[in-house]
Enzyme design. Sequence first.
Site, PDB file in Angstrom:
ATOM      1  N   ASP A 188       0.824  -1.209   0.000  1.00 56.27           N
ATOM      2  CA  ASP A 188       0.000   0.000   0.000  1.00 56.27           C
ATOM      3  C   ASP A 188       0.859   1.260   0.000  1.00 56.27           C
ATOM      4  O   ASP A 188       1.921   1.297   0.612  1.00 56.27           O
ATOM      5  CB  ASP A 188      -0.896  -0.019   1.254  1.00 56.27           C
ATOM      6  CG  ASP A 188      -2.015   0.996   1.172  1.00 56.27           C
ATOM      7  OD1 ASP A 188      -2.361   1.407   0.053  1.00 56.27           O
ATOM      8  OD2 ASP A 188      -2.540   1.382   2.224  1.00 56.27           O
ATOM      9  N   ASN A 198       1.537   3.323  -2.984  1.00 51.72           N
ATOM     10  CA  ASN A 198       2.233   3.706  -4.215  1.00 51.72           C
ATOM     11  C   ASN A 198       1.818   5.094  -4.705  1.00 51.72           C
ATOM     12  O   ASN A 198       2.658   5.914  -5.102  1.00 51.72           O
ATOM     13  CB  ASN A 198       1.956   2.689  -5.325  1.00 51.72           C
ATOM     14  CG  ASN A 198       2.575   1.335  -5.051  1.00 51.72           C
ATOM     15  OD1 ASN A 198       3.553   1.231  -4.318  1.00 51.72           O
ATOM     16  ND2 ASN A 198       2.012   0.296  -5.635  1.00 51.72           N
ATOM     17  N   TRP A 215       3.088   7.825  -2.367  1.00 56.09           N
ATOM     18  CA  TRP A 215       4.535   7.971  -2.551  1.00 56.09           C
ATOM     19  C   TRP A 215       4.814   8.811  -3.787  1.00 56.09           C
ATOM     20  O   TRP A 215       5.669   9.711  -3.761  1.00 56.09           O
ATOM     21  CB  TRP A 215       5.172   6.589  -2.693  1.00 56.09           C
ATOM     22  CG  TRP A 215       6.652   6.627  -2.934  1.00 56.09           C
ATOM     23  CD1 TRP A 215       7.635   6.657  -1.985  1.00 56.09           C
ATOM     24  CD2 TRP A 215       7.316   6.644  -4.205  1.00 56.09           C
ATOM     25  NE1 TRP A 215       8.880   6.688  -2.591  1.00 56.09           N
ATOM     26  CE2 TRP A 215       8.707   6.692  -3.953  1.00 56.09           C
ATOM     27  CE3 TRP A 215       6.875   6.634  -5.532  1.00 56.09           C
ATOM     28  CZ2 TRP A 215       9.651   6.704  -4.977  1.00 56.09           C
ATOM     29  CZ3 TRP A 215       7.810   6.666  -6.549  1.00 56.09           C
ATOM     30  CH2 TRP A 215       9.188   6.700  -6.269  1.00 56.09           C
ATOM     31  N   HIS A 226       3.350   3.309  -9.124  1.00 51.42           N
ATOM     32  CA  HIS A 226       3.080   1.883  -9.287  1.00 51.42           C
ATOM     33  C   HIS A 226       4.313   1.135  -9.812  1.00 51.42           C
ATOM     34  O   HIS A 226       4.583   0.003  -9.405  1.00 51.42           O
ATOM     35  CB  HIS A 226       1.900   1.675 -10.229  1.00 51.42           C
ATOM     36  CG  HIS A 226       0.580   2.103  -9.650  1.00 51.42           C
ATOM     37  ND1 HIS A 226       0.178   1.754  -8.374  1.00 51.42           N
ATOM     38  CD2 HIS A 226      -0.431   2.860 -10.174  1.00 51.42           C
ATOM     39  CE1 HIS A 226      -1.028   2.265  -8.139  1.00 51.42           C
ATOM     40  NE2 HIS A 226      -1.410   2.946  -9.206  1.00 51.42           N
ATOM     41  N   THR A 256     -10.616  -5.689  -5.601  1.00 52.71           N
ATOM     42  CA  THR A 256     -11.833  -5.534  -6.395  1.00 52.71           C
ATOM     43  C   THR A 256     -12.286  -4.067  -6.378  1.00 52.71           C
ATOM     44  O   THR A 256     -12.823  -3.572  -7.372  1.00 52.71           O
ATOM     45  CB  THR A 256     -12.949  -6.439  -5.847  1.00 52.71           C
ATOM     46  OG1 THR A 256     -13.062  -6.241  -4.425  1.00 52.71           O
ATOM     47  CG2 THR A 256     -12.653  -7.899  -6.118  1.00 52.71           C
ATOM     48  N   ASN A 297     -10.295  -1.526  -6.374  1.00 53.46           N
ATOM     49  CA  ASN A 297      -9.416  -0.811  -7.302  1.00 53.46           C
ATOM     50  C   ASN A 297      -9.913  -0.867  -8.740  1.00 53.46           C
ATOM     51  O   ASN A 297      -9.544  -0.023  -9.568  1.00 53.46           O
ATOM     52  CB  ASN A 297      -7.997  -1.400  -7.270  1.00 53.46           C
ATOM     53  CG  ASN A 297      -7.285  -1.179  -5.950  1.00 53.46           C
ATOM     54  OD1 ASN A 297      -6.376  -1.933  -5.613  1.00 53.46           O
ATOM     55  ND2 ASN A 297      -7.697  -0.171  -5.187  1.00 53.46           N
ATOM     56  N   ARG A 357      -5.663  -1.290   8.974  1.00 51.09           N
ATOM     57  CA  ARG A 357      -6.901  -2.017   8.708  1.00 51.09           C
ATOM     58  C   ARG A 357      -6.625  -3.054   7.632  1.00 51.09           C
ATOM     59  O   ARG A 357      -5.673  -2.934   6.860  1.00 51.09           O
ATOM     60  CB  ARG A 357      -8.009  -1.059   8.247  1.00 51.09           C
ATOM     61  CG  ARG A 357      -7.602  -0.162   7.098  1.00 51.09           C
ATOM     62  CD  ARG A 357      -8.638   0.932   6.841  1.00 51.09           C
ATOM     63  NE  ARG A 357      -8.140   1.935   5.912  1.00 51.09           N
ATOM     64  CZ  ARG A 357      -8.130   1.808   4.593  1.00 51.09           C
ATOM     65  NH1 ARG A 357      -8.603   0.704   4.034  1.00 51.09           N
ATOM     66  NH2 ARG A 357      -7.659   2.765   3.825  1.00 51.09           N
TER      67      ARG A 357
END
EC number: 2.5.1.-
Length: 258
Positions: free
Chosen positions: A38, A40, A43, A55, A84, A86, A213
């Site tokens: 998590d 990307n 960043w 990515h 899903t 995404n 989470r």
Amino acid sequence: MADWKQGIRRVLYPAYEARMVKRLPQDRLPKHIGVMLDGNRRWAKAVGADTAHGHRAGAANIEPLLEWCEETGVEVVTLWLLSTDNLNRPRAELDALLVIIEEAVASLADQRRWRLHPVGALDLLPAATAARLKEIEEATRDVDGLLVNIAVGYGGRREIADAVRSLLVEHSERGTSLEELAQTIDVEHIAEHLYTKGQPDPDLVIRTSGEQRLGGFLLWQSARSEFYFCEAFWPDFRRVDFLRAVRAYAERERRFGA
């Protein structure tokens, strides 16, 4: 000042990491690690780049992770690359991300070091992407190495629904009535139809980017897992971060969900 600090880290961290590896208790290390890659996009924003660059930076960090896992005796790794949820991202961003994922997974397959197994609702993906992932799975089926689950188009709730659907179809073909099935169905019957069927559940789940989470990752399989949340965005996740996660796991007194 920042360059000076980076220079000091480059000198000191290898020795620190080597000491950490040496001190890890071999009898308390995880065999299956799930990783939520998590951060990307955040960043990329932080470094002033576009989303695709984030990515690609994240994809480049996958191979080092697998090497660190091999180093510590991990046998199964599950990488969550695309959820899903995404799949609802803007078309241009999603198309670019799928290309990056295909290229990254193909590069891992070319290494002939790891056995790759796509997990997720592949029917929700573009047909070409799903076909490519299946081809890569077949091409690495005979590789005797780390088993790497590639979670693409993956959602924990969808996985459980798919497992129940598969179970119902199986028993329908056997001629089992719903009444008979209701009387006999058990937890293990559903587990036998998960995407990860036949695999051990994850001992440790790592999430980067500071989020604390699950977000739907391995909902069924992680019932007894230990969790480790790291502040670093995924492209910045280093070997020392990985070793700290493994060390934290080894130091815990596991109660297996109790």
